[in-house]
Every structure is written in structure tokens, then in C-alpha cells.
Design a protein around this motif. Structure first.
Motif, PDB file in Angstrom:
ATOM      1  N   LYS A   1      33.587 -32.708  13.396  1.00  0.00           N
ATOM      2  CA  LYS A   1      33.887 -31.310  13.626  1.00  0.00           C
ATOM      3  C   LYS A   1      34.995 -30.857  12.695  1.00  0.00           C
TER       4      LYS A   1
ATOM      5  N   SER B   1      30.962 -25.789  15.247  1.00  0.00           N
ATOM      6  CA  SER B   1      29.836 -25.440  16.124  1.00  0.00           C
ATOM      7  C   SER B   1      30.218 -24.332  17.094  1.00  0.00           C
TER       8      SER B   1
ATOM      9  N   LYS C   1      29.308 -20.825  15.826  1.00  0.00           N
ATOM     10  CA  LYS C   1      27.904 -20.422  16.010  1.00  0.00           C
ATOM     11  C   LYS C   1      27.652 -19.965  17.436  1.00  0.00           C
TER      12      LYS C   1
END
Length: 325
Positions: A2, A37, A40
């Protein structure tokens, strides 16, 4: 791995939502999406809200040029138009983001906007939905429902146990989400019980009900006198031989040649007690009787008389032993 969440310009995000972004904007937007993430997920939520709101009316009414004229006239000062336009753009962006937040809360938060939430604690309760459907909630249960049914379906969510008497409407199916179960009806009466381990049990009293496991999409159709069970990934249907499946609502307990173990189990569920049987002679017996709005002490008296046993009560614990002839 990440990556760190990077900043994205609000005007660029607004242009993406409005589909007016340039190629360079799109490239920068893709970098932001790929950086984390969570970016998104955030954008997908905002996009859903943006589309459902079909544009915020208050934002559409903003007239930057007219607002600037008013500001200029009142201030009596000369300000560069470029700076003022920049200020108005940021003000408009803040207004849009605030409006999106309000729309999100309105559409998703029970008690804030179009949804209401009702919880029953230590008492049973009855509520009537906007379409006339009656819902009886058992103790420690919850239902989330729209204040008004304006869409093509009537959606509600529940936890715990509830008995539904759905108002018939062929044009608007009534859909209940409970645990992993999706229950759909047009107009009928049935009981839904969502247990602690995630098992959902639907017992139909009238009409027809579809029961679907939303994980596997497996579906069964139930009619009067049948029950369906969703346990983990399995869906099953059978004849409902549970005489007391909705005794919590009717306050009537009925036993017809019922094995003693099942009698004790139903009494435990209804009265919230724990029964310990230390009388071996009861293991092979069956029991026939009925109770209507009976207090627990009356039930104890009846059991002692018919079964010829002795029952000791300490709080919510009943102990059954031999000793009364």
C-alpha cells in the motif's frame, strides 16, 4: 504494498465527476487512484452519490459573474477578476463537497434522512410502515426502513426476530435483508429469525415467500406451513412442524405429544429461563397442553401436577427433580 495517500485537487475531482476533465487531468487522477486503494473506494462512493443526486441544484444556481458584481459593488475596491474567480471556484467546490456529504448522509444514515431505525430492547413492539405493512419486533431486535416507499421495491433490513404482515402490492415487491438472507414477498405473513451464529429461519404463515442466500444466490420458494433455513452457505426448506415458532408474538404455547426435551426448549425460549432436568423418568415422555398469556409460576404448577415432579426456581433457573407423587 500500500502506498501513501496523495493529495488531489478538488477542481480536478469535480471535473472527473462532471466528465469535463482534460487528458492531463485524467492522468493525474489515475495516479491518485493507483496510489491507495482507499482513494478508489472514496471516489466510487462519491461517484454513486453524484449520479444519484443528478447534480446539486444549489450548485447549478451559482452565477460566479453575478456574485462578483455584487461583491465588487459593495466593497468599492478593485480586485483582480482572476483571483475572484479562483475564490468562487473554491467556494463552489466546498459547497459541492458539503452537498455530497449531506446527500450521502440522507441516503445512508437511519434517522438523518429517508431512513428510520427502530430497536426493541427488553419489550416486544409493533410498528406500521408507510405502506401499511405491520411489523412485530421481538425483544432485542432492530429494523431499518424507509420513511416513504417511493421506489419500485420496498426494502427493509432487520436483525433479531420479527413477524411481518406485508401489505399486498403487486407492483412493489417487499424485500427484507437479514443476515445472509434476502426474503422477497408481495403480500403475506411470516416470521423471520436471525440467530447469533448467522443462521436465518423463515416460517411462512400465509402467502408465498422467496428465500435467497445472497452469497451463493441459491433460492427456495416457501408457502404456508413451510420454513426455510439459511445456515452458512446452505439453504434448506421443509414442512414447518414448529408449533410455537411465533409464540413470542401470539403469547400462546401449544404442545401436542411433544417430547419433553422440546417442551423445555420452547419454555426456555419463551420465558427466558434455563431448565435443568434431573428426573430421568421424563426422558421418554411426551407432553400435551397449552398456555395462553400464562405466567411462569402457572406453568410450573401445571408441570408439577401432570408430570409428578418437583420444580425449584432460583431466579431464571428451574431445576426439575423427582419427589412429588
Amino acid at each position: 504494498m500500500k502506498q501513501n495517500n496523495q493529495h488531489i485537487d478538488e477542481q480536478l475531482l469535480k471535473a472527473i465527476l462532471e466528465e469535463t476533465s482534460s487528458d492531463q487531468d485524467k492522468q493525474e487522477f489515475q495516479k491518485w487512484i493507483q496510489a491507495d486503494s482507499a482513494n478508489k473506494d472514496t471516489f466510487l462512493k462519491m461517484q454513486k452519490i453524484w449520479k444519484s443526486s443528478k447534480g446539486i441544484e444549489v450548485f447549478q444556481k451559482i452565477d460566479e459573474a453575478a456574485d462578483w458584481k455584487i461583491i465588487k459593488a459593495k466593497s468599492g475596491k478593485t480586485v483582480q477578476l482572476k483571483k475572484v474567480n479562483l475564490f468562487m471556484q473554491y467556494a463552489a467546490t466546498v459547497l459541492v463537497l458539503l452537498s455530497l456529504s449531506l446527500v450521502y448522509l440522507y441516503q445512508t444514515t437511519p434517522g438523518f434522512g429517508k431512513y428510520a431505525e427502530y430497536k426493541s430492547l427488553q419489550t416486544k413492539n409493533q410498528i406500521v410502515l408507510a405502506d401499511g405493512t405491520e411489523v412485530f419486533l421481538n425483544k432485542e431486535s432492530k429494523i431499518v426502513y424507509p420513511k416513504y416507499f417511493n421506489s419500485k421495491v420496498r426494502n427493509v433490513e432487520m436483525e433479531g426476530e420479527a413477524y411481518f404482515q406485508v401489505k399486498p402490492d403487486p407492483t412493489k415487491p417487499f424485500i427484507i435483508k437479514s443476515g445472509n438472507a434476502i426474503i422477497e414477498v408481495l403480500g403475506t405473513s411470516f416470521n423471520v429469525k436471525n440467530e447469533m451464529d448467522g443462521t436465518t429461519i423463515v416460517s411462512v404463515n400465509s402467502g408465498k415467500v422467496s428465500l435467497k442466500n445472497q452469497k451463493t444466490q441459491e433460492i427456495v420458494y416457501l408457502t404456508k406451513g413451510e420454513k426455510g433455513i439459511i445456515q452458512k452457505r446452505k439453504v434448506s426448506e421443509s414442512k414447518n412442524e414448529e408449533l410455537n415458532f411465533n409464540s413470542w408474538k401470539t403469547n400462546v404455547l401449544t404442545f401436542k405429544d411433544t417430547p419433553i426435551a422440546k417442551v423445555f426448549s420452547d419454555l426456555e425460549n419463551y420465558y427466558g429461563v434455563k431448565i435443568t432436568n434431573r428426573s430421568a423418568k421424563l426422558d421418554t415422555l411426551t407432553y400435551t397442553n397449552s398456555f395462553s398469556n400464562a405466567p411462569i409460576n402457572k406453568v410450573i404448577d401445571e408441570l408439577e401436577l401432570l408430570l409428578k415432579v418437583h420444580i425449584t426456581q432460583k431466579g431464571n433457573h428451574l431445576t426439575i427433580t423427582d419427589g412429588k407423587n
